[in-house]
Design an enzyme around this catalytic site. Structure first.
Site, PDB file in Angstrom:
ATOM      1  N   HIS A   1      -2.520   8.719   4.955  1.00 61.27           N
ATOM      2  CA  HIS A   1      -3.572   9.238   4.069  1.00 61.27           C
ATOM      3  C   HIS A   1      -4.124  10.579   4.549  1.00 61.27           C
ATOM      4  CE1 HIS A   1      -3.748   5.466   1.792  1.00 61.27           C
ATOM      5  NE2 HIS A   1      -3.685   4.834   2.950  1.00 61.27           N
TER       6      HIS A   1
ATOM      7  N   SER B   1       0.972   2.266   1.383  1.00 58.83           N
ATOM      8  CA  SER B   1      -0.438   2.072   1.060  1.00 58.83           C
ATOM      9  C   SER B   1      -0.775   2.921  -0.161  1.00 58.83           C
ATOM     10  CB  SER B   1      -1.329   2.458   2.251  1.00 58.83           C
ATOM     11  OG  SER B   1      -2.695   2.294   1.928  1.00 58.83           O
TER      12      SER B   1
ATOM     13  N   HIS C   1      -2.579   8.943  -4.543  1.00 60.27           N
ATOM     14  CA  HIS C   1      -1.375   9.222  -3.765  1.00 60.27           C
ATOM     15  C   HIS C   1      -0.869   7.907  -3.158  1.00 60.27           C
ATOM     16  CE1 HIS C   1      -4.613   9.567  -0.694  1.00 60.27           C
ATOM     17  NE2 HIS C   1      -3.737   8.912   0.059  1.00 60.27           N
TER      18      HIS C   1
END
Length: 475
Positions: free
Chosen positions: A45, A113, A132
């Protein structure tokens, strides 16, 4: 340009969620799927670590399925260089082709994720629901494990939870995407940040076990490059050469503790004392003798009592020595066992003296307890039947003597009938002389014969004696 395809679930509907934020309503999400618009594909992330893009998000029966492509040359080059220094990545399987790039990706980033909006903000009109997709060390949702492959169809077909019709539909939609038309990924992150993320991943509790759970939830085939299965043997490293080069690795601080010499010897002596205090288990003979053996009348003859600390001889002829309590060996304490630093001698000596006094008191208490345990039990003397009479011999032994005739009692009197008394002779006195006969010559006196009474008639005195003797005998 080399590319790598990645496929996997970003959410499994059937598996429960621990955090309500992770919950996705499949009915609402299905309105935005399939998502053919590319969204960034990054690491952990981090916005500066974009390495590729997604080419499709699809709603299937098992959950939400993602297909992406990694086309950052800088990142792929970094991954290939990391493979030569990773022992876990080099633990390959002999049933799979040798692919260093795929091995390293499955070792470093084995999970997916999804970054989406909060469930309270989800609505059908929102077209930017998904932000995303990130490649990470472990996803928060279970079943979100990633599969990397050089072939798109091979990456999708590794999941047994997707039906054949769904596989064909996803493959036909994904293969039509032009990779060259995708935006160029921006991978400008500092390598130190990636190293910090990798260090944090090493402290995730039960990470390997959770990856195995994710693999089972996603129903992935057994033969994959994923390291959450059985680890094979390294193919290039020589263990003996590495040991000769680096030497033996010393043990960590958690495995070693420092103990003073006196404390260690005291602990060792205490263990020896406790070991000596345990008595040996008693051995009892069998209840019945074996077939064909002699069976004595008394199986367990009682032990003769012979006092304390005196051996005795058993009826079988074996000698049992006396039991004396043994005193454990004492080590002389030396003053130079424990060294002290300058300035600490006074305080350390006081503590050491108190410790020695307490240790001596403990040793004395243990000696008293051991002496009480080893002291034999005292049993009162008792009579028992024995085919042999015991005749006391030496103070520490017993010898056997055969039966003999009982000695006559000396204090008993014999009966009067068996005693012969001497005859009683009564004297015969002559009458006094007269005057007329004084002139005459004295005539010799004739003695009368003595009569001995040999009949069974008894005197009154003899009857009294007999009655007295009978009275004594009858008592």
């Amino acid at each position: 340009m080399s590319i790598v395809y990645v496929a996997g679930f970003v959410d499994v509907v059937a598996y429960p969620k621990v955090d309500p934020v992770l919950y996705l309503n499949l009915d609402d999400v299905s309105k935005c799927l399939p998502l053919t618009k590319p969204i960034p594909l990054n690491i952990e992330h981090l916005p500066e670590s974009t390495i590729g893009h997604t080419i499709g998000l699809y709603a299937v029966t098992h959950g939400v399925f993602c297909v992406g492509v990694i086309h950052s040359e800088k990142f792929l080059h970094l991954t290939e260089n990391l493979f030569s220094n990773s022992c876990v990545a080099q633990a390959t399987s002999k049933f799979l082709p040798y692919q260093p790039l795929l091995e390293m990706l499955h070792t470093w980033l084995p999970a997916l994720s999804l970054s989406s909006l909060c469930p309270t903000a989800q609505n059908a009109a929102n077209t930017n629901m998904f932000q995303h997709v990130s490649l990470c060390a472990l996803g928060r949702r279970r079943g979100t494990v990633a599969v990397y492959s050089m072939n798109l169809e091979d990456a999708i077909s590794q999941f047994c939870s997707i039906s054949q019709a769904e596989v064909e539909n996803i493959y036909q939609d994904s293969k039509n995407v032009d990779i060259n038309s995708l935006p160029k990924p921006v991978f400008n992150i500092d390598p130190h940040i990636l190293m910090a993320k990798a260090i944090d991943a090493g402290f995730i509790k039960d990470r390997l076990q959770l990856l195995k759970t994710d693999k089972g939830v996603a129903k992935i085939k057994k033969l994959t490059y994923l390291k959450a299965s059985e680890i094979g043997k390294p193919v290039t490293e020589d263990i003996s050469e590495d040991m000769n080069q680096h030497g033996i690795v010393p043990q960590g601080s958690d495995d070693l503790i420092s103990v003073p010499k006196s404390t260690f010897l005291s602990m060792l002596q205490n263990n020896l004392d406790n070991f000596k205090q345990h008595p040996r288990p008693a051995c009892f003979p069998q209840y019945f003798s074996p077939q064909g053996a002699y069976m004595p009348y008394e199986l367990y003859p009682p032990q003769p009592y012979s006092g304390d600390n005196i051996g005795y001889m058993l009826p079988s002829g074996s000698y049992v020595p006396a039991m004396f309590p043994s005193r454990p060996n004492k080590r002389k304490r030396e003053d130079f066992d424990d060294c002290v630093f300058p300035g600490e001698s006074s305080l350390y000596k006081d503590v050491l003296n108190l410790t020695k006094n307490i240790s001596q008191l403990q040793d004395d208490l243990k000696d008293l307890k051991q002496a009480a345990i080893n002291q034999p039990n005292r049993y009162p003397p008792h009579h028992f039947s024995n085919p042999y009479s015991l005749d006391p011999g030496h103070a520490s032994y017993f010898r056997y003597a055969p039966y003999g005739a009982p000695k006559p009692d000396q204090h008993l009197l014999q009966p009067l009938a068996c005693v012969q008394q001497a005859p009683v002779v009564q004297p015969n006195y002559a009458p006094p002389p007269t005057e007329g006969a004084s002139n005459e010559a004295p005539k010799p006196s004739v003695q009368e014969p003595v009569h001995i009474d040999a009949s069974f008639a008894q005197d009154p005195v003899s009857k009294l004696q007999k009655m007295f003797c009978d009275e004594l005998l009858n008592k």
